[in-house]
Each structure stands twice: as structure tokens, then as C-alpha cells.
Design a protein around this motif. Sequence first.
Motif, PDB file in Angstrom:
ATOM      1  N   SER A   8       0.839  -1.195   0.000  1.00 39.73           N
ATOM      2  CA  SER A   8       0.000   0.000   0.000  1.00 39.73           C
ATOM      3  C   SER A   8       0.875   1.247   0.000  1.00 39.73           C
ATOM      4  CB  SER A   8      -0.925  -0.014   1.222  1.00 39.73           C
ATOM      5  OG  SER A   8      -0.156   0.122   2.386  1.00 39.73           O
ATOM      6  N   SER A   9       0.229   2.373   0.001  1.00 41.31           N
ATOM      7  CA  SER A   9       0.954   3.640  -0.084  1.00 41.31           C
ATOM      8  C   SER A   9       1.857   3.893   1.137  1.00 41.31           C
ATOM      9  CB  SER A   9      -0.015   4.802  -0.259  1.00 41.31           C
ATOM     10  OG  SER A   9      -0.847   4.901   0.875  1.00 41.31           O
ATOM     11  N   ILE A  10       1.627   3.204   2.245  1.00 38.54           N
ATOM     12  CA  ILE A  10       2.487   3.437   3.415  1.00 38.54           C
ATOM     13  C   ILE A  10       3.911   2.962   3.164  1.00 38.54           C
ATOM     14  CG2 ILE A  10       0.591   3.365   5.072  1.00 38.54           C
ATOM     15  CD1 ILE A  10       1.696   0.579   5.927  1.00 38.54           C
ATOM     16  N   PHE A  11       4.097   2.120   2.166  1.00 39.99           N
ATOM     17  CA  PHE A  11       5.434   1.617   1.864  1.00 39.99           C
ATOM     18  C   PHE A  11       6.120   2.393   0.755  1.00 39.99           C
ATOM     19  CE2 PHE A  11       3.263  -2.151   3.630  1.00 39.99           C
ATOM     20  CZ  PHE A  11       4.029  -2.287   4.766  1.00 39.99           C
ATOM     21  N   GLU A  12       5.420   3.316   0.155  1.00 43.94           N
ATOM     22  CA  GLU A  12       6.016   4.116  -0.901  1.00 43.94           C
ATOM     23  C   GLU A  12       6.947   5.143  -0.286  1.00 43.94           C
ATOM     24  OE1 GLU A  12       2.983   5.696  -3.458  1.00 43.94           O
ATOM     25  OE2 GLU A  12       2.049   3.736  -3.676  1.00 43.94           O
ATOM     26  N   ARG A  13       8.038   5.409  -0.986  1.00 41.10           N
ATOM     27  CA  ARG A  13       9.022   6.365  -0.481  1.00 41.10           C
ATOM     28  C   ARG A  13       9.196   7.484  -1.484  1.00 41.10           C
ATOM     29  NH1 ARG A  13      14.390   3.405   1.168  1.00 41.10           N
ATOM     30  NH2 ARG A  13      14.630   3.678  -1.033  1.00 41.10           N
ATOM     31  N   THR A  14       9.371   8.670  -0.943  1.00 40.85           N
ATOM     32  CA  THR A  14       9.664   9.821  -1.776  1.00 40.85           C
ATOM     33  C   THR A  14      11.176   9.946  -1.914  1.00 40.85           C
ATOM     34  OG1 THR A  14       9.824  11.354   0.076  1.00 40.85           O
ATOM     35  CG2 THR A  14       7.611  11.014  -0.869  1.00 40.85           C
ATOM     36  N   ALA A  15      11.602  10.801  -2.793  1.00 38.66           N
ATOM     37  CA  ALA A  15      13.036  11.066  -2.938  1.00 38.66           C
ATOM     38  C   ALA A  15      13.599  11.607  -1.625  1.00 38.66           C
ATOM     39  CB  ALA A  15      13.289  12.040  -4.083  1.00 38.66           C
ATOM     40  N   GLU A  16      12.812  12.423  -0.934  1.00 39.83           N
ATOM     41  CA  GLU A  16      13.251  12.958   0.366  1.00 39.83           C
ATOM     42  C   GLU A  16      13.418  11.845   1.392  1.00 39.83           C
ATOM     43  OE1 GLU A  16      11.880  16.082   3.872  1.00 39.83           O
ATOM     44  OE2 GLU A  16      10.624  15.881   2.099  1.00 39.83           O
ATOM     45  N   THR A 104      16.387  14.184  14.598  1.00 42.41           N
ATOM     46  CA  THR A 104      15.217  14.458  13.759  1.00 42.41           C
ATOM     47  C   THR A 104      14.956  13.307  12.794  1.00 42.41           C
ATOM     48  OG1 THR A 104      15.590  16.840  13.914  1.00 42.41           O
ATOM     49  CG2 THR A 104      14.257  16.076  12.064  1.00 42.41           C
ATOM     50  N   LEU A 105      16.018  12.802  12.179  1.00 43.06           N
ATOM     51  CA  LEU A 105      15.865  11.676  11.256  1.00 43.06           C
ATOM     52  C   LEU A 105      15.342  10.435  11.968  1.00 43.06           C
ATOM     53  CD1 LEU A 105      19.130  12.166   9.165  1.00 43.06           C
ATOM     54  CD2 LEU A 105      16.780  12.531   8.369  1.00 43.06           C
ATOM     55  N   LEU A 106      15.822  10.205  13.194  1.00 41.64           N
ATOM     56  CA  LEU A 106      15.338   9.077  13.978  1.00 41.64           C
ATOM     57  C   LEU A 106      13.851   9.223  14.253  1.00 41.64           C
ATOM     58  CD1 LEU A 106      15.803   6.482  15.550  1.00 41.64           C
ATOM     59  CD2 LEU A 106      16.501   7.889  17.507  1.00 41.64           C
ATOM     60  N   ALA A 107      13.428  10.419  14.596  1.00 41.60           N
ATOM     61  CA  ALA A 107      12.005  10.668  14.870  1.00 41.60           C
ATOM     62  C   ALA A 107      11.158  10.402  13.618  1.00 41.60           C
ATOM     63  CB  ALA A 107      11.802  12.095  15.360  1.00 41.60           C
ATOM     64  N   LYS A 108      11.678  10.784  12.445  1.00 40.05           N
ATOM     65  CA  LYS A 108      10.942  10.545  11.204  1.00 40.05           C
ATOM     66  C   LYS A 108      10.792   9.061  10.918  1.00 40.05           C
ATOM     67  CE  LYS A 108      11.940  14.842   8.822  1.00 40.05           C
ATOM     68  NZ  LYS A 108      12.446  15.488   7.621  1.00 40.05           N
ATOM     69  N   ILE A 109      11.817   8.302  11.221  1.00 38.75           N
ATOM     70  CA  ILE A 109      11.765   6.853  11.002  1.00 38.75           C
ATOM     71  C   ILE A 109      10.760   6.217  11.951  1.00 38.75           C
ATOM     72  CG2 ILE A 109      13.082   4.711  11.281  1.00 38.75           C
ATOM     73  CD1 ILE A 109      15.496   6.263  10.189  1.00 38.75           C
ATOM     74  N   GLN A 110      10.667   6.726  13.164  1.00 40.69           N
ATOM     75  CA  GLN A 110       9.774   6.171  14.168  1.00 40.69           C
ATOM     76  C   GLN A 110       8.327   6.625  13.989  1.00 40.69           C
ATOM     77  OE1 GLN A 110      11.851   7.596  17.624  1.00 40.69           O
ATOM     78  NE2 GLN A 110      12.764   5.587  17.991  1.00 40.69           N
ATOM     79  N   ALA A 111       8.118   7.681  13.210  1.00 39.04           N
ATOM     80  CA  ALA A 111       6.768   8.233  13.035  1.00 39.04           C
ATOM     81  C   ALA A 111       5.892   7.199  12.325  1.00 39.04           C
ATOM     82  CB  ALA A 111       6.821   9.521  12.249  1.00 39.04           C
TER      83      ALA A 111
END
Length: 112
Positions: A8-16, A104-111
Motif C-alpha cells: 500500500s501507499s504506506i510503503f512508498e518512499r519519496t526522494a526525500e 530528527t531523522l530518527l524521529a521521522k523513522i519512528q513516526a
Amino acid sequence: MPQCSPASSIFERTAEDVVNEEQFAAIAKALAHPARVRIVAILTELETRNGCLNSDLVTELGLAQSTVSEHLRILKKAKLITAEPQPPRMCYRINSEQLARFSTLLAKIQAP
């Protein structure tokens, strides 16, 4: 036998997302050794006092000069520390912005 549903879309990744994950991995790799974690801890403590480390890290860490130099090189490459010449030694400082970026990057991964 149960069928797997398509991603599903939750597994899609953006370039960012890709860039963020690569940056996180690079910083995590730099921190993946106890001696480098110790160096960061020492420099973080000194940062609270607006100081820098120009004493002998070899003595502080109990490691060979070449080993300490390699650890410092890896931390500098990951932009976790900076080095400023203050002859006859170098003055090492923590790069607070890069450490905050890692957090910040860790928080994004955990979000979710």
C-alpha cells in the motif's frame, strides 16, 4: 493459503525519504563503535561549557594514536565533529546541528 496484499501507499518512499534514510544510516554507521560514542559524549559535555577538546584523546580513551585518529576521521566525515587547528594541537568540537539532524531523522523513522 492466505494471499499477500499488494504494497500500500504506506510503503512508498519519496526522494526525500531516500535521502533522509541514507543520511540517517551514514550517521548511525559513524556512531556504531563504542569509542566514537565516547568521543561524542565527551565533546557534547564540553559543548555545554563552550569548550573544545585539545587534550590528549589517546590518554582519555586508552587507545593507540592511529586508532583514535581513525575514529576522529570517521566522525568528521559524518560531520558529527569539527576540528580546528590550535597549534600544536587540534581543537575538536561537537557539531550540535548534525547531532540534532540525527535525532530528527530518527524521529521521522519512528513516526507512524
